[in-house]
Scaffold this motif. Structure first.
Motif, PDB file in Angstrom:
ATOM      1  N   GLN B 153       0.808  -1.223   0.000  1.00 28.80           N
ATOM      2  CA  GLN B 153       0.000   0.000   0.000  1.00 28.80           C
ATOM      3  C   GLN B 153       0.842   1.274   0.000  1.00 28.80           C
ATOM      4  OE1 GLN B 153      -2.212   0.799   3.585  1.00 28.80           O
ATOM      5  NE2 GLN B 153      -1.048  -0.637   4.827  1.00 28.80           N
ATOM      6  N   TYR B 154       2.147   1.144   0.275  1.00 28.77           N
ATOM      7  CA  TYR B 154       3.018   2.326   0.284  1.00 28.77           C
ATOM      8  C   TYR B 154       3.478   2.738  -1.112  1.00 28.77           C
ATOM      9  CZ  TYR B 154       2.980   2.037   5.252  1.00 28.77           C
ATOM     10  OH  TYR B 154       2.550   2.037   6.549  1.00 28.77           O
ATOM     11  N   SER B 155       3.365   1.839  -2.080  1.00 30.02           N
ATOM     12  CA  SER B 155       3.828   2.194  -3.420  1.00 30.02           C
ATOM     13  C   SER B 155       2.774   1.921  -4.492  1.00 30.02           C
ATOM     14  CB  SER B 155       5.120   1.428  -3.755  1.00 30.02           C
ATOM     15  OG  SER B 155       4.847   0.040  -3.852  1.00 30.02           O
ATOM     16  N   ASN B 156       1.683   1.259  -4.137  1.00 34.05           N
ATOM     17  CA  ASN B 156       0.674   0.862  -5.120  1.00 34.05           C
ATOM     18  C   ASN B 156      -0.110   2.099  -5.593  1.00 34.05           C
ATOM     19  OD1 ASN B 156      -1.720  -0.174  -6.348  1.00 34.05           O
ATOM     20  ND2 ASN B 156      -1.392  -2.118  -5.288  1.00 34.05           N
ATOM     21  N   CYS B 157      -0.053   2.378  -6.890  1.00 35.88           N
ATOM     22  CA  CYS B 157      -0.675   3.618  -7.394  1.00 35.88           C
ATOM     23  C   CYS B 157      -2.193   3.608  -7.210  1.00 35.88           C
ATOM     24  CB  CYS B 157      -0.327   3.844  -8.859  1.00 35.88           C
ATOM     25  SG  CYS B 157      -1.007   2.609  -9.975  1.00 35.88           S
ATOM     26  N   HIS B 158      -2.790   2.429  -7.098  1.00 30.42           N
ATOM     27  CA  HIS B 158      -4.241   2.387  -6.934  1.00 30.42           C
ATOM     28  C   HIS B 158      -4.676   2.871  -5.551  1.00 30.42           C
ATOM     29  CE1 HIS B 158      -4.753   0.737 -10.831  1.00 30.42           C
ATOM     30  NE2 HIS B 158      -3.878  -0.212 -10.574  1.00 30.42           N
ATOM     31  N   ASN B 159      -3.734   2.975  -4.637  1.00 29.60           N
ATOM     32  CA  ASN B 159      -4.023   3.576  -3.331  1.00 29.60           C
ATOM     33  C   ASN B 159      -4.401   5.047  -3.535  1.00 29.60           C
ATOM     34  OD1 ASN B 159      -3.841   4.864  -0.816  1.00 29.60           O
ATOM     35  ND2 ASN B 159      -2.047   3.730  -0.145  1.00 29.60           N
TER      36      ASN B 159
END
Lengths: 93, 313
Positions: B153-159
């Motif tokens: 979740q720290y790098s996932n663009c969909h966050n």
């Protein structure tokens, strides 16, 4: 009593990086006082102005939260391990 | 996200349909200067109980549609609880195995809910802090890539895209329903950086003068879900767009709890990060006098009973 205090990562800036501090103390309050005497600034992070543990600051002797024992007056035995554990798991370093 | 909802299991469809479109609550607090109005998105009404449902639903569904979980591959991530609950809830509804690396001092309410949904928990030493759990998740993912897909979740663009495409538009529409324009100040914290980056980007596109204030917790004991920021050694989440931040607002745990108690007395039972956001929003209002401030009430207060924050000694 010879006891050990385990220091959480966000407080290691006060203890020159040390994860554990060994000292002599008969109660948890004494152990915190000794720690504070050696490492300036750490007491304010742990205790409020009335000298009680701050919100989200938990102190354990072994696996027991001192709030379920005698609080800061909880006596310590030789070899006891006191852990400082924030009741905050996320976000902190 | 293009998703044919009919392909989802019924429980997943029902839960996902209820994520987002949360109320925008006006907070009328005495410190607000004349002409400044403060609004907050009430995120505890999401089915997983927090704002994390938004990014987790998007990240999980994107991966699910791409066939990531074929042959029993599991979703893996680190979380202190709110994201973990969202992963566990939606994973159970989709039939996806979920493994969460979580520090052992996560509140009992969180740990028990994740387990109730069937998530596998890898519990790390609380003394070593959250970043240790994060590194452990990375280690597990590298060690067994066939078993784990690291959602990260720290790098996932969909966050951040969940907030760019969803949350920000809701805020603008809900202000418009009141006859108001877009916000001129946004107050948010940095956990993964997803809310601040996604909502901040979209709202600044609408108003280049938007002021973005980042809420920064004291380093110890900290504020659940918020990362320290700005000091050497602080990890900056990969997806955080630091260029959006105009100012930082330090808030102590005690200030956050005090505001939570005030909000509870107004009927809003929220967790400490929400209290911190509102505390900071009042400071921004006092200093800058923006006409429309928006912030977030990230989760509910029930999730923190075991921490003692509501105890009256």
């Amino acid at each position: 009593m010879s006891v050990r205090i385990r220091i959480p990562t966000p407080l290691r800036g006060y203890t020159a990086g040390a994860a554990e501090v060994d000292l002599e103390a008969a109660t948890v309050a004494e152990a915190i006082a000794q720690l504070a005497a050696r490492h300036e600034g750490i007491a304010e992070r742990l205790l409020d102005e009335a000298g009680r543990p701050r919100a989200f600051v938990n102190l354990y002797v072994g696996t027991h939260d001192v709030r379920t024992l005698a609080g800061l007056a909880t006596p310590l035995a030789d070899g006891d391990v006191v852990s400082i554990v924030p009741a905050v798991a996320g976000g902190t370093r | 996200m293009r998703l044919d909802a009919a392909t989802l299991p019924a429980a997943a469809r029902a839960l996902i349909e209820r994520i987002g479109r949360t109320p925008l609550v006006e907070l009328t607090l005495a410190e607000l200067p004349a002409g400044s109005r403060l609004f907050a998105k009430l995120e505890s009404v999401n089915p997983g109980g927090s704002i994390k449902d938004r990014p987790v639903a998007r990240m999980l569904l994107e991966a699910w549609q791409a066939g990531t979980f074929a042959r029993g591959r599991r979703l893996l991530d680190s979380s202190s609880g709110n994201a973990g609950i969202s992963y566990a809830m939606l994973g159970a509804a989709l039939g996806v195995g979920v493994t969460i690396v979580v520090p052992g001092n996560a509140s009992r309410e969180r740990l028990e809910r994740m387990r109730a949904h069937g998530a596998e928990l890898v519990v790390t030493d609380p003394i070593e802090g959250y970043d240790f759990a994060l590194r452990e998740a990375r280690r597990l993912a590298r060690a067994d890539p066939d078993r784990y897909w690291h959602c990260d979740q720290y790098s996932n663009c969909h966050n951040w895209l969940a907030h760019y495409d969803g949350t920000a538009g809701e805020i603008v529409a809900q202000l418009a329903e009141r006859g108001l324009g877009p916000p001129d100040a946004l107050v948010a914290g940095i956990g993964t950086g997803g809310t601040l980056t996604g909502a901040g980007r979209r709202l600044r596109e609408l108003d280049p003068a938007l002021r973005v204030a980042a809420v920064i917790p004291e380093t110890f004991p900290g504020i659940e879900g918020l990362k320290p920021y700005g000091e050497p050694g602080d990890i900056v989440p990969e997806l955080l767009d630091e260029a959006l931040i105009d100012e930082t607002c330090p808030v102590s745990a005690d200030e956050a709890v005090a505001m939570c108690r005030r909000l509870a007395a107004l009927g809003l039972f929220v967790g400490p990060s929400s209290g911190a956001f509102v505390h900071a929003a009042l400071r921004v209002a006092t200093a800058r006098r923006p006409a429309r401030l928006v912030t977030f009430l990230n989760d509910g207060g029930e999730r923190y009973v075991s921490t003692g924050m509501w105890r009256r000694d």
